[in-house]
Write a protein that holds these residues in place. Structure first.
Motif, short mmCIF file in Angstrom:
data_model
loop_
_atom_site.label_atom_id
_atom_site.label_comp_id
_atom_site.label_asym_id
_atom_site.label_seq_id
_atom_site.Cartn_x
_atom_site.Cartn_y
_atom_site.Cartn_z
N LEU A 226 6.92 -9.44 17.96
CA LEU A 226 6.18 -10.54 17.34
C LEU A 226 5.44 -11.37 18.38
O LEU A 226 6.01 -11.74 19.41
N LEU A 227 4.18 -11.67 18.09
CA LEU A 227 3.43 -12.66 18.85
C LEU A 227 3.32 -13.92 18.01
O LEU A 227 2.72 -13.92 16.93
N ILE B 181 12.11 -12.55 26.16
CA ILE B 181 10.95 -13.25 25.62
C ILE B 181 9.94 -13.51 26.74
O ILE B 181 10.30 -13.54 27.92
N LEU B 182 8.69 -13.70 26.33
CA LEU B 182 7.63 -14.14 27.25
C LEU B 182 7.11 -15.46 26.73
O LEU B 182 6.75 -15.58 25.55
N VAL C 178 6.56 -12.82 22.10
CA VAL C 178 5.71 -13.61 22.98
C VAL C 178 5.40 -14.93 22.27
O VAL C 178 4.98 -14.93 21.11
N TYR C 179 5.61 -16.02 22.98
CA TYR C 179 5.27 -17.35 22.48
C TYR C 179 4.04 -17.82 23.26
O TYR C 179 4.10 -18.02 24.48
N ASP C 180 2.93 -18.00 22.54
CA ASP C 180 1.65 -18.22 23.21
C ASP C 180 0.95 -19.47 22.67
O ASP C 180 0.42 -19.47 21.56
N CYS D 148 2.15 -6.86 25.85
CA CYS D 148 3.47 -7.17 26.42
C CYS D 148 4.60 -6.87 25.45
O CYS D 148 5.77 -6.89 25.86
N LEU D 149 4.29 -6.60 24.18
CA LEU D 149 5.31 -6.49 23.16
C LEU D 149 5.85 -5.08 23.00
O LEU D 149 5.12 -4.10 23.14
N ARG D 150 7.12 -4.98 22.69
CA ARG D 150 7.71 -3.71 22.27
C ARG D 150 7.20 -3.38 20.87
O ARG D 150 6.68 -4.26 20.15
#
Length: 323
Positions: free
Chosen positions: A232-233, A142-143, A211-213, A226-228
């Motif tokens: 999910l963003l 995860i980011l 990604v958790y933004d 950044c996602l494969r």
């Protein structure tokens, strides 16, 4: 009467003033609280500025902890003297307040009021993001943006305990070090590095699962990079401005991606959801999986100063106000 921080017009931190505010007896389904600690959150600044509409005038704030001093008609499961905490209830910046009993949770023995006030909104945000929005599985990557912030420090530790590889971003060397000490396997200083390129490097070109933004506009499009494929963003905040997607085919071009804008109102809307989430959160704190970082405390009278510090990115961890 009680002392409370009132917003009578929308604007910057200067529109908040500590004033006398009327306090009635609790009505049906309500409890009266003597507050002992109050959490500070970005949603407080959004309401103060008008980004999230609230009817004027209002008492600022959405999260706190305290002691029940009176019960309204029909309240069961609580008693005068109980220590309780809550989130998502406007009116927190006050020495005393009324609130719905069904949005209160008991604070377990061994967890202080200050800790409870520091984690309810931020911790339950981390809970629904990690367990409900995208249930993080062992082995996933995860980011998390703003990994040294109040929500970030809770969430990255929790994600690490779930078995994820955790990549964080932060805006200074000190914040990078803090995030590394709280669960992140890798932390990227977004001021000195291209975080999207670095994420690709760290993942061998694959990208992260989710990604958790909470930053918003400044990080949104590069977060997609950044996602494969089919990742999910989860865009859950607007600290740098509101996100817009002028062309939804952007998601197709970048890998058939998913984007969601979750809120606590829809994940913690029922009492059962609230109690389940709070129990999981308190258990994680009690077990040591989450170590709570209270970065700064302010007097209730200094709420405007606290807002300035938060909006200027001068804080780390959770920030609380003391009535």
């Amino acid at each position: 009467m009680t002392r409370a921080v009132i917003v009578r017009q929308l604007g910057g931190p200067e529109v908040m003033n500590l004033e006398d505010w009327p306090l009635a007896s609790p009505g049906p389904g309500q409890v009266a609280l003597r507050q002992t600690a109050i959490g500070l959150n970005f949603i407080d600044t959004y309401q103060r500025s008008g980004l999230y509409p609230v009817q004027l005038p209002f008492v600022a704030g959405n999260e706190g902890a305290g002691v029940i001093t009176a019960l309204g008609e029909g309240v069961t499961g609580f008693a005068v003297g109980d220590r309780v905490a809550y989130q998502g209830q406007v009116g927190a910046y006050a020495a005393e307040r009324l609130a719905p009993a069904d949005r209160m949770v008991h604070i377990p023995a061994g967890i202080s009021d200050q800790t409870a006030a520091a984690i309810m909104l931020k911790g339950l945000t981390a809970y629904y993001l990690l367990f409900k929005t995208w249930p993080v599985a062992r082995g996933e990557t995860i980011l998390w943006h703003a990994a040294a912030g109040g929500t970030g420090l809770i969430a990255t530790q929790w994600a690490k305990a779930l078995g994820a590889t955790v990549i964080g971003t932060a805006g200074s060397d000190d914040k990078v070090a803090l995030a590394k000490a709280h669960g992140c396997d890798h932390v990227i200083n977004y001021r000195t590095e291209d975080f999207a390129a670095r994420v690709r490097e760290l993942t061998g070109g694959r990208g992260v699962d989710v990604v958790y933004d909470g930053v918003g506009k400044a990080t949104f499009e590069k977060s997609l990079d950044c996602l494969r494929p089919r990742g999910l963003l989860a865009s859950f905040g607007n600290a740098s401005g509101v996100v817009s997607i002028p062309d939804v085919t952007l998601l197709a071009r970048k890998g058939s991606l998913y984007v969601t804008r979750p809120t606590g109102a829809h994940y913690m809307g029922t009492r059962a959801e609230l109690v389940e989430g709070a129990a999981s959160l308190f258990e994680a704190v009690a077990s040591g999986a989450i170590k709570v970082e209270i970065g700064r405390t302010f007097a209730l009278a200094d709420a405007a100063e606290a807002h300035r510090a938060l909006e200027n990115r001068e804080t780390t961890g959770s920030v609380i106000l003391l009535p």
